[in-house]
Design a protein around this motif. Structure first.
Motif, PDB file in Angstrom:
ATOM      1  N   CYS A  80       1.101   1.334   8.596  1.00  0.00           N
ATOM      2  CA  CYS A  80       2.357   1.932   8.830  1.00  0.00           C
ATOM      3  C   CYS A  80       3.425   0.858   9.004  1.00  0.00           C
ATOM      4  O   CYS A  80       3.054   0.042  10.110  1.00  0.00           O
ATOM      5  CB  CYS A  80       2.631   2.891   9.936  1.00  0.00           C
TER       6      CYS A  80
ATOM      7  N   GLN B 252      -2.299  -6.724  -0.294  1.00  0.00           N
ATOM      8  CA  GLN B 252      -1.280  -5.431  -0.534  1.00  0.00           C
ATOM      9  C   GLN B 252      -0.601  -5.556  -1.899  1.00  0.00           C
ATOM     10  O   GLN B 252       0.098  -6.591  -1.840  1.00  0.00           O
ATOM     11  CB  GLN B 252      -0.315  -5.476   0.834  1.00  0.00           C
TER      12      GLN B 252
ATOM     13  N   LEU C 142       1.076  -0.208  -1.456  1.00  0.00           N
ATOM     14  CA  LEU C 142       2.471   0.256  -1.093  1.00  0.00           C
ATOM     15  C   LEU C 142       3.531   0.421  -2.234  1.00  0.00           C
ATOM     16  O   LEU C 142       3.502  -0.577  -3.352  1.00  0.00           O
ATOM     17  CB  LEU C 142       3.295  -0.649  -0.104  1.00  0.00           C
TER      18      LEU C 142
ATOM     19  N   GLN D 218       6.428   6.023  -3.146  1.00  0.00           N
ATOM     20  CA  GLN D 218       5.389   5.753  -2.061  1.00  0.00           C
ATOM     21  C   GLN D 218       4.148   6.512  -2.125  1.00  0.00           C
ATOM     22  O   GLN D 218       2.986   6.094  -2.012  1.00  0.00           O
ATOM     23  CB  GLN D 218       6.186   6.206  -0.873  1.00  0.00           C
TER      24      GLN D 218
ATOM     25  N   ALA E 166       0.289   5.477  -3.348  1.00  0.00           N
ATOM     26  CA  ALA E 166      -0.920   5.647  -2.183  1.00  0.00           C
ATOM     27  C   ALA E 166      -1.949   6.593  -2.490  1.00  0.00           C
ATOM     28  O   ALA E 166      -3.118   6.128  -2.274  1.00  0.00           O
ATOM     29  CB  ALA E 166      -0.193   5.841  -0.977  1.00  0.00           C
TER      30      ALA E 166
ATOM     31  N   ARG F 257      -0.572   1.920   2.516  1.00  0.00           N
ATOM     32  CA  ARG F 257       0.535   1.710   3.317  1.00  0.00           C
ATOM     33  C   ARG F 257       1.571   2.504   3.182  1.00  0.00           C
ATOM     34  O   ARG F 257       2.300   2.667   2.047  1.00  0.00           O
ATOM     35  CB  ARG F 257       0.902   0.038   3.253  1.00  0.00           C
ATOM     36  N   VAL F 258       2.141   3.178   4.242  1.00  0.00           N
ATOM     37  CA  VAL F 258       3.374   3.889   4.426  1.00  0.00           C
ATOM     38  C   VAL F 258       4.294   3.484   5.295  1.00  0.00           C
ATOM     39  O   VAL F 258       3.986   2.338   6.108  1.00  0.00           O
ATOM     40  CB  VAL F 258       2.996   5.411   4.468  1.00  0.00           C
TER      41      VAL F 258
ATOM     42  N   ASP G  33       9.242   1.041   3.750  1.00  0.00           N
ATOM     43  CA  ASP G  33       8.918   1.158   2.446  1.00  0.00           C
ATOM     44  C   ASP G  33       9.822   2.500   1.729  1.00  0.00           C
ATOM     45  O   ASP G  33      10.019   2.256   0.457  1.00  0.00           O
ATOM     46  CB  ASP G  33       7.470   1.159   2.216  1.00  0.00           C
TER      47      ASP G  33
END
Length: 308
Positions: free
Chosen positions: A8, A195, A231, A237, A241, A252-253, A257
């Motif tokens: 996060c 990432q 991400l 988003q 994901a 990833r949130v 973002d």
């Protein structure tokens, strides 16, 4: 499939206070939202700092230290400090807090790039703070600088000298090849946590075909020595994901973002986004990793070796 790590990104340096009243600004707000996100299932908390007076992005160690101990007291989540900060900051400014606090994990952008935020400014007429509009508008002539020399410095100062591991942020395919270069130089060792970043104007677009391509190139370059996370900035988003989770990757949130939880509705907290992506990945048959499991997957040094 293996356990899935939820990261996060709590506040970032892109969105400004006018864009959402739910964006955490003060140390208390950042700490409260980070702890709630961890309680909801985030094993990693990706952290930036802000000046509490006006919400401006900050790299000051005192602003980080205003919330890091509070978060660590309430959760065993991995605290991952940004080395990117803001494109307006010098390298020394960006590294001041990670060098002092010696976290288990840091983010590391794998190249210089255009970082264009200016389209956001056209959507707003009334601003809370004078700095916000020019901050966004002037990004039409803004380059985020992370040269090979800069990356070498970060890997040495934080990795070699302080034992941090990295969230290698790759905004385009070329960043994967840059990461391979540093593996070949011996400055980066497995396991790698990469990432894939989609949807920033200046980087690769948030297109499913691009995710497939990034995964293909990463497989070619790194074999089974890496794990990937995804991400996507803005409205892609959750779809991107979910695709990452279905492919065996991590996710990833966070309000760094995307400020929204669904089309046309602002997320009321980081925890709301974590709760949503947790439901999605669990419905896909994935099991979320607890912080201890994420530490083992990523080969981290542990909380005891940090300085906060």
């Amino acid at each position: 499939m293996s356990k899935i790590i939820i990261t996060c990104a709590v506040t970032g340096s892109i969105h400004t206070p006018t864009m959402s009243s739910y964006l955490p600004i003060t140390a208390m707000e950042i700490a409260e939202q980070a702890i709630a996100a961890a309680d909801a299932g985030a094993a990693i908390l990706h952290l930036h700092a802000r000046n509490p007076a006006d919400g401006r992005p900050s790299a000051a160690p005192e602003h980080f230290m205003a919330f890091l101990p509070a978060i660590q007291q309430k959760t065993d989540a991995i605290l991952n400090l940004s080395t990117g900060g803001s494109a307006l900051m010098s390298l020394d400014e960006r590294l001041a807090a990670p060098k002092q606090t010696e976290p288990e994990m840091c983010s590391l952008n794998m190249g210089s790039m255009n970082f264009a935020l200016y389209p956001m400014a056209a959507r707003i007429n009334d601003w809370k703070h004078d700095w916000e509009k020019p901050f966004l508008e002037n990004s039409d002539d803004l380059v985020f600088k992370n040269t090979p020399r800069d990356i070498t410095h970060i890997l040495t100062e934080l990795g070699v000298n302080r034992g941090a591991r990295f969230e290698f942020e790759c905004y385009d395919v070329g960043h994967l090849y840059m990461l391979r270069h540093f593996v070949d130089r011996g400055l980066v060792r497995a396991p790698l946590f990469i990432q894939f970043v989609f949807g920033v104007l200046g980087g690769i677009g948030a297109d499913p075909a691009n995710l497939m391509h990034m995964k293909h190139i990463a497989d070619k370059l790194f074999g089974d020595s890496y794990a990937f996370s995804v991400l996507a900035a803005g409205r892609q988003q959750m779809p991107m994901a979910a695709m990452a989770a279905a492919m065996g990757g991590h996710v990833r949130v966070g309000l760094e973002d995307s400020l929204h939880i669904e089309r046309g509705r602002l997320a009321t907290s980081n925890a709301e986004q974590v709760t949503k992506i947790r439901r999605i990945v669990e419905e896909l048959g994935r099991t979320i990793a607890e912080p201890a499991e994420a530490r083992e997957i990523l080969g981290l040094k542990g909380i005891a070796k940090t300085n906060f």
